[in-house]
Design a protein around this motif. Structure first.
Motif, PDB file in Angstrom:
ATOM      1  N   GLU A 259      58.476 -80.337   0.339  1.00  0.00           N
ATOM      2  CA  GLU A 259      59.826 -79.741   0.386  1.00  0.00           C
ATOM      3  C   GLU A 259      60.914 -80.795   0.312  1.00  0.00           C
ATOM      4  OE1 GLU A 259      59.941 -76.582   0.454  1.00  0.00           O
ATOM      5  OE2 GLU A 259      58.113 -75.840   1.381  1.00  0.00           O
ATOM      6  N   SER A 260      60.552 -82.043   0.736  1.00  0.00           N
ATOM      7  CA  SER A 260      61.589 -83.056   0.794  1.00  0.00           C
ATOM      8  C   SER A 260      61.991 -83.534  -0.605  1.00  0.00           C
ATOM      9  CB  SER A 260      61.113 -84.249   1.628  1.00  0.00           C
ATOM     10  OG  SER A 260      60.071 -84.893   0.939  1.00  0.00           O
ATOM     11  N   ARG A 261      61.181 -83.267  -1.611  1.00  0.00           N
ATOM     12  CA  ARG A 261      61.540 -83.689  -2.955  1.00  0.00           C
ATOM     13  C   ARG A 261      62.472 -82.659  -3.581  1.00  0.00           C
ATOM     14  NH1 ARG A 261      57.822 -86.886  -5.418  1.00  0.00           N
ATOM     15  NH2 ARG A 261      59.321 -87.089  -7.098  1.00  0.00           N
ATOM     16  N   ASP A 262      63.432 -83.138  -4.278  1.00  0.00           N
ATOM     17  CA  ASP A 262      64.364 -82.227  -4.928  1.00  0.00           C
ATOM     18  C   ASP A 262      63.656 -81.580  -6.113  1.00  0.00           C
ATOM     19  OD1 ASP A 262      66.360 -81.072  -6.386  1.00  0.00           O
ATOM     20  OD2 ASP A 262      67.830 -82.595  -5.825  1.00  0.00           O
ATOM     21  N   GLU A 263      63.622 -80.243  -6.117  1.00  0.00           N
ATOM     22  CA  GLU A 263      62.887 -79.523  -7.167  1.00  0.00           C
ATOM     23  C   GLU A 263      63.365 -79.907  -8.565  1.00  0.00           C
ATOM     24  OE1 GLU A 263      60.225 -77.555  -7.251  1.00  0.00           O
ATOM     25  OE2 GLU A 263      60.479 -76.997  -9.366  1.00  0.00           O
ATOM     26  N   SER A 264      64.690 -80.145  -8.690  1.00  0.00           N
ATOM     27  CA  SER A 264      65.186 -80.428 -10.039  1.00  0.00           C
ATOM     28  C   SER A 264      64.679 -81.794 -10.538  1.00  0.00           C
ATOM     29  CB  SER A 264      66.701 -80.344 -10.107  1.00  0.00           C
ATOM     30  OG  SER A 264      67.235 -81.388  -9.366  1.00  0.00           O
ATOM     31  N   ASP A 265      64.453 -82.749  -9.607  1.00  0.00           N
ATOM     32  CA  ASP A 265      63.873 -84.041 -10.011  1.00  0.00           C
ATOM     33  C   ASP A 265      62.501 -83.843 -10.621  1.00  0.00           C
ATOM     34  OD1 ASP A 265      65.948 -85.371  -9.051  1.00  0.00           O
ATOM     35  OD2 ASP A 265      64.925 -86.301  -7.334  1.00  0.00           O
ATOM     36  N   LEU A 266      61.699 -83.019  -9.902  1.00  0.00           N
ATOM     37  CA  LEU A 266      60.329 -82.802 -10.367  1.00  0.00           C
ATOM     38  C   LEU A 266      60.319 -82.055 -11.695  1.00  0.00           C
ATOM     39  CD1 LEU A 266      58.527 -81.846  -7.024  1.00  0.00           C
ATOM     40  CD2 LEU A 266      58.445 -84.014  -8.246  1.00  0.00           C
ATOM     41  N   THR A 267      61.229 -81.072 -11.817  1.00  0.00           N
ATOM     42  CA  THR A 267      61.318 -80.311 -13.064  1.00  0.00           C
ATOM     43  C   THR A 267      61.592 -81.260 -14.218  1.00  0.00           C
ATOM     44  OG1 THR A 267      62.293 -78.493 -11.851  1.00  0.00           O
ATOM     45  CG2 THR A 267      62.548 -78.412 -14.229  1.00  0.00           C
ATOM     46  N   MET A 268      62.586 -82.153 -13.996  1.00  0.00           N
ATOM     47  CA  MET A 268      62.959 -83.080 -15.065  1.00  0.00           C
ATOM     48  C   MET A 268      61.833 -84.054 -15.377  1.00  0.00           C
ATOM     49  SD  MET A 268      66.922 -83.667 -14.281  1.00  0.00           S
ATOM     50  CE  MET A 268      66.865 -85.408 -14.440  1.00  0.00           C
ATOM     51  N   LYS A 269      61.136 -84.465 -14.326  1.00  0.00           N
ATOM     52  CA  LYS A 269      60.079 -85.457 -14.518  1.00  0.00           C
ATOM     53  C   LYS A 269      58.953 -84.876 -15.385  1.00  0.00           C
ATOM     54  CE  LYS A 269      57.251 -88.752 -12.001  1.00  0.00           C
ATOM     55  NZ  LYS A 269      56.885 -89.308 -10.714  1.00  0.00           N
ATOM     56  N   VAL A 270      58.507 -83.666 -15.031  1.00  0.00           N
ATOM     57  CA  VAL A 270      57.400 -83.053 -15.769  1.00  0.00           C
ATOM     58  C   VAL A 270      57.836 -82.745 -17.205  1.00  0.00           C
ATOM     59  CG1 VAL A 270      55.948 -80.979 -15.931  1.00  0.00           C
ATOM     60  CG2 VAL A 270      56.235 -82.140 -13.735  1.00  0.00           C
ATOM     61  N   HIS A 271      58.976 -82.116 -17.340  1.00  0.00           N
ATOM     62  CA  HIS A 271      59.495 -81.778 -18.658  1.00  0.00           C
ATOM     63  C   HIS A 271      59.664 -83.052 -19.500  1.00  0.00           C
ATOM     64  CE1 HIS A 271      63.003 -79.829 -21.086  1.00  0.00           C
ATOM     65  NE2 HIS A 271      61.936 -80.033 -21.811  1.00  0.00           N
ATOM     66  N   GLY A 272      60.258 -84.091 -18.862  1.00  0.00           N
ATOM     67  CA  GLY A 272      60.506 -85.355 -19.569  1.00  0.00           C
ATOM     68  C   GLY A 272      59.206 -86.010 -20.025  1.00  0.00           C
ATOM     69  N   LEU A 273      58.185 -85.956 -19.175  1.00  0.00           N
ATOM     70  CA  LEU A 273      56.918 -86.598 -19.546  1.00  0.00           C
ATOM     71  C   LEU A 273      56.255 -85.899 -20.739  1.00  0.00           C
ATOM     72  CD1 LEU A 273      55.015 -87.573 -16.253  1.00  0.00           C
ATOM     73  CD2 LEU A 273      55.768 -89.088 -18.087  1.00  0.00           C
ATOM     74  N   VAL A 274      56.358 -84.572 -20.775  1.00  0.00           N
ATOM     75  CA  VAL A 274      55.763 -83.835 -21.912  1.00  0.00           C
ATOM     76  C   VAL A 274      56.502 -84.214 -23.193  1.00  0.00           C
ATOM     77  CG1 VAL A 274      55.326 -81.552 -22.914  1.00  0.00           C
ATOM     78  CG2 VAL A 274      54.953 -81.924 -20.471  1.00  0.00           C
ATOM     79  N   ARG A 275      57.828 -84.248 -23.130  1.00  0.00           N
ATOM     80  CA  ARG A 275      58.617 -84.619 -24.326  1.00  0.00           C
ATOM     81  C   ARG A 275      58.275 -86.033 -24.762  1.00  0.00           C
ATOM     82  NH1 ARG A 275      64.130 -81.558 -24.439  1.00  0.00           N
ATOM     83  NH2 ARG A 275      64.647 -83.052 -26.053  1.00  0.00           N
ATOM     84  N   LYS A 276      58.221 -86.940 -23.779  1.00  0.00           N
ATOM     85  CA  LYS A 276      57.948 -88.337 -24.095  1.00  0.00           C
ATOM     86  C   LYS A 276      56.570 -88.478 -24.758  1.00  0.00           C
ATOM     87  CE  LYS A 276      57.590 -92.727 -21.758  1.00  0.00           C
ATOM     88  NZ  LYS A 276      57.119 -93.170 -20.484  1.00  0.00           N
ATOM     89  N   ALA A 277      55.589 -87.745 -24.217  1.00  0.00           N
ATOM     90  CA  ALA A 277      54.222 -87.821 -24.770  1.00  0.00           C
ATOM     91  C   ALA A 277      54.236 -87.436 -26.246  1.00  0.00           C
ATOM     92  CB  ALA A 277      53.295 -86.894 -23.993  1.00  0.00           C
ATOM     93  N   VAL A 278      54.848 -86.297 -26.521  1.00  0.00           N
ATOM     94  CA  VAL A 278      54.788 -85.766 -27.891  1.00  0.00           C
ATOM     95  C   VAL A 278      55.600 -86.629 -28.856  1.00  0.00           C
ATOM     96  CG1 VAL A 278      55.365 -83.734 -29.301  1.00  0.00           C
ATOM     97  CG2 VAL A 278      54.269 -83.441 -27.076  1.00  0.00           C
ATOM     98  N   LYS A 279      56.643 -87.301 -28.335  1.00  0.00           N
ATOM     99  CA  LYS A 279      57.479 -88.145 -29.202  1.00  0.00           C
ATOM    100  C   LYS A 279      56.899 -89.548 -29.360  1.00  0.00           C
ATOM    101  CE  LYS A 279      61.051 -85.317 -29.752  1.00  0.00           C
ATOM    102  NZ  LYS A 279      61.259 -84.686 -31.033  1.00  0.00           N
TER     103      LYS A 279
END
Ligand code: GDP
Length: 393
Positions: A259-279
């Motif tokens: 709970e202590s992690r900001d949900e939006s950080d995690l959202t961006m991290k996962v989304h960003g990693l998928v984009r980075k992988a494919v690019k």
């Protein structure tokens, strides 16, 4: 998923060895059975992880081979794979067939043993077993010359036809200036293992907490069931500060969610990693909108997962690949020190590197033919006198 993995030839054996090493270092379970088949005794002896009893030397009775390899001739590789099929099949009797989801045959396609033998083995396995047979093929780099390109282009056709899906890795894309051949291969083999194990080991629980959207091996199978050739995208990121032990503890009290992690950080991290992988660099560069199906695996501690991030990434990938056939899931690994993303782009049909390989192979074919023709004339010139006065005995 669980696989029986067979490395055919030198590169095939070395890559399987690295799959086993990566598995053991990261506590994954993918290879329920591993076998190395080769015609060169010295290459089999160099492996570290494939059990000694599971290293099969073929072609010993063939005069051209005799334990010293197929001389980069795929015809020889295919012939000895057929001749010694009983021996290979006997070794395959050790496969725990009820515990596996399929077979994976691995080979470098530019040489002889793997290039010719792997498609023969894949075909035999498809005829003998109901489980799907997948391939992992390594393409030679362009600077290896015409002969490896010629071998690989021919093998590619038969290997693709003999397998349910052929995942490709292109040495040309991954070679790095300054590498010696062996250190270069060692590094690229690690890159292959990281991608293949992260993607295909998903769905095999190691005792980590089950996440909301854990990947199931049937999803992996479905994505691979397209036929054709595939490419893998990958990226990973270290975990943010805060020890893993702390995160594991919090995660246990909060049912996998920190709970202590900001949900939006995690959202961006996962989304960003998928984009980075494919690019970033794929195992073989391909136009991703030519993929028929895709599969996204997010692997790491469950406290780093974000279902919202995954949903966004999936929507983004749907747009990029122009396909709605996208499966996505988590692979919870409590003890992992990184968050990793692997994306399978299945049945890609626009791959410039394959076109270039085929062009190089066609040129090589005519050179090889021309050289064979002129060589015959040259030998004749040499062994006969200029005026044709002398008769052979
Ligand atoms: P074989 O034993 O006759 O099947 O031939 P090799 O496996 O030695 O070589 C076939 C091709 O695989 C070569 O042309 C290289 O492109 C590639 N190759 C050989 N060894 C390695 C390796 O360790 N890693 C990678 N990525 N490619 C390799």
């Amino acid at each position: 998923m669980n696989l029986a993995v067979i490395g055919f030839g030198n590169a095939g054996g070395k890559v399987v060895d690295k799959l086993l090493a990566f598995e053991s270092n990261t506590g994954r379970s993918l290879c329920r059975f591993a076998l190395a088949v080769n015609s060169a005794e010295i290459d089999l002896a160099k492996l570290d992880y494939v059990p000694r009893d599971n290293r099969i030397l073929i072609g010993q009775t063939d005069q051209r081979v005799k334990g010293r390899g197929a001389g980069a001739d795929p015809e020889v590789g295919a012939t000895i794979a057929r001749q010694d099929h009983h021996e290979i099949e006997r070794a395959m009797d050790g496969v725990p067939i009820h515990d596996i989801d399929g077979f994976l045959v691995v080979a470098g396609l530019g040489g002889g043993t793997g290039s010719g033998g792997a498609p023969v083995l894949a075909e035999t396995l498809s005829d003998r077993y109901a489980e799907p047979v997948y391939g992992l093929g390594v393409l030679p780099s362009a600077d290896e010359g015409g002969r490896p390109a010629f071998n690989a282009a021919r093998s590619l056709t038969s290997f693709t036809e003999a397998t349910e899906n052929l995942v490709l890795f292109d040495n040309d894309t991954w070679r790095q200036h300054g590498d010696s051949v062996e250190t270069g291969y060692d590094r690229t083999n690690e890159e292959i293992a990281r991608r293949v194990v992260t993607l295909l080991a998903a769905g095999e629980l190691d005792g980590s907490q089950i996440s909301e959207a854990a990947m199931d091996s049937s999803d992996v199978k479905r994505t691979l069931a397209t036929g054709g050739v595939s490419s893998i995208a990958f990226s990973s990121s270290g975990l943010e500060s805060g020890t893993r032990e702390e995160k594991g503890l919090i995660s246990r009290f909060t049912n996998g969610h920190d709970e202590s992690r900001d949900e939006s950080d995690l959202t961006m991290k996962v989304h960003g990693l998928v984009r980075k992988a494919v690019k970033s660099r794929l195992t073989i560069p391909a136009e991703i909108d030519s993929a028929e199906r895709s599969l996204v695996v997010v692997s790491g501690p469950p406290s780093e997962f974000s279902q919202k991030g995954m949903r966004r990434a999936r929507e983004w990938l749907e747009r990029e690949t122009d396909s709605v056939e996208i499966l996505a899931g988590d692979d919870p690994r409590e003890g992992a020190d990184r968050l990793s993303v692997a994306v399978l782009l299945s049945n890609v049909t626009r791959v410039d590197r394959i076109d270039a390989l085929q062009d190089q192979a066609v040129d090589a074919k005519s050179n090889i033919q021309q050289q064979a023709d002129t060589r015959e004339d040259e030998i004749n010139d040499l062994i006969t006198d200029d005026s044709g006065e002398l008769d052979p005995i």
